[in-house]
Design an enzyme around this catalytic site. Structure first.
Site, short mmCIF file in Angstrom:
data_model
loop_
_atom_site.label_atom_id
_atom_site.label_comp_id
_atom_site.label_asym_id
_atom_site.label_seq_id
_atom_site.Cartn_x
_atom_site.Cartn_y
_atom_site.Cartn_z
N HIS A 97 -17.34 25.26 -18.31
CA HIS A 97 -18.15 24.06 -18.56
C HIS A 97 -19.26 24.44 -19.52
CE1 HIS A 97 -20.71 20.67 -18.45
NE2 HIS A 97 -21.68 21.31 -17.81
N GLU B 148 -24.68 23.45 -11.00
CA GLU B 148 -23.45 22.67 -11.15
C GLU B 148 -22.22 23.40 -10.58
OE1 GLU B 148 -23.84 21.64 -15.47
OE2 GLU B 148 -23.55 19.62 -14.68
N HIS C 59 -22.68 14.70 -22.26
CA HIS C 59 -23.08 15.91 -21.52
C HIS C 59 -22.40 17.15 -22.08
CE1 HIS C 59 -23.68 17.89 -17.30
NE2 HIS C 59 -23.56 18.80 -18.23
N HIS D 117 -21.64 22.95 -23.37
CA HIS D 117 -22.20 21.82 -24.11
C HIS D 117 -22.03 22.03 -25.62
CE1 HIS D 117 -25.30 21.60 -20.54
NE2 HIS D 117 -24.06 21.30 -20.15
#
Ligand SMILES: [Zn+2]
Length: 237
Positions: A103, A84, A167, A105
């Site tokens: 980023h 990613e 996500h 989760h």
């Protein structure tokens, strides 16, 4: 005292901050368990430093940090870069005012976003989100293309954070410290909202807190929190 291996550290790189930021996130249930990344713009304009995929935040060392260019080619450090990486390169391209992207989760953020409710900024720690947290609702799977990364960056706009619905989250900052702290405060704000909902809901007054938490919107507020999180990490060894 926690120590970082410094023998082979290239000069003028921000990756020591990335390692520390990963360790801070690793103490706060932001792993999934090995997915998620922290990145920082290369001060020499060569691309983006970021954590490799497949490593838990808590176990990241300097060997897990790579420099990739805007096309994902490895420039320095160890690979492989996360799939990613376009999420990071495109957000940094779109936001010259920031130098770091997280980023990850985190569970409460994912859970709250999945309800469709907006985040209500009704605590001090939620102050940075008083302007709202935008949502990227389209199913994304993994952000593996520049087009998708640019679309996510566009939805982020000038906000501090974004819900990638179903996500995870993106949090940004002028430094790794402020980006990581923003991610941690967002997760705490989401947890508080879920707690409040389970206890009967949030009052109308606190759904629109106005300027009540304006003192918590500055980078200075975030950095005081970051300093504590690093001290706690050091104390834990
Ligand atoms: Zn992800």
């Amino acid at each position: 005292m926690r120590t970082l291996a410094t023998d082979n550290r290239p000069p003028k790189t921000p990756f020591a901050d990335i390692v520390t930021g990963c360790h801070v996130l690793g103490t706060d249930d932001h792993g999934d368990p090995v997915w998620g990344h922290v990145s920082a713009r290369d001060p020499e304009g060569r691309g983006v430093w970021l954590k490799s995929g497949g490593r838990g935040f808590d176990e990241v060392s300097y060997e897990d940090i790579a420099l990739v260019d805007h096309d994902g080619a490895l420039v320095a450090g160890s690979g492989p870069p996360p799939r990613e990486y376009p999420l990071h390169t495109e957000v940094l391209r779109a936001r010259p005012d920031i130098d770091s992207v997280v980023h990850c989760h985190p569970p409460y953020s994912i859970a709250l976003a999945a309800t469709g409710q907006p985040l209500y900024a009704f605590s001090n720690g939620a102050g940075p989100f008083a302007g709202g947290v935008p949502r990227y609702e389209e199913p994304v799977g993994l952000v593996q293309t520049a087009e998708l990364g640019a679309a996510v960056a566009d939805r982020l706009g000038d906000a501090r954070a974004l819900f990638l619905v179903g996500h995870g989250i993106i949090a940004v900052g002028s430094t790794v410290a402020t980006a990581v702290t923003t991610a941690i405060l967002l997760e705490r704000a989401c947890r508080l909202q879920i707690l409040a909902a389970s206890a009967g809901g949030i009052t109308p007054e606190l759904r629109n807190p106005g300027k009540r938490y304006v003192h918590a919107e500055s980078d200075g507020y975030l950095l005081r929190t970051w300093d504590y999180l690093v001290r706690r990490l050091d104390a834990a060894g």
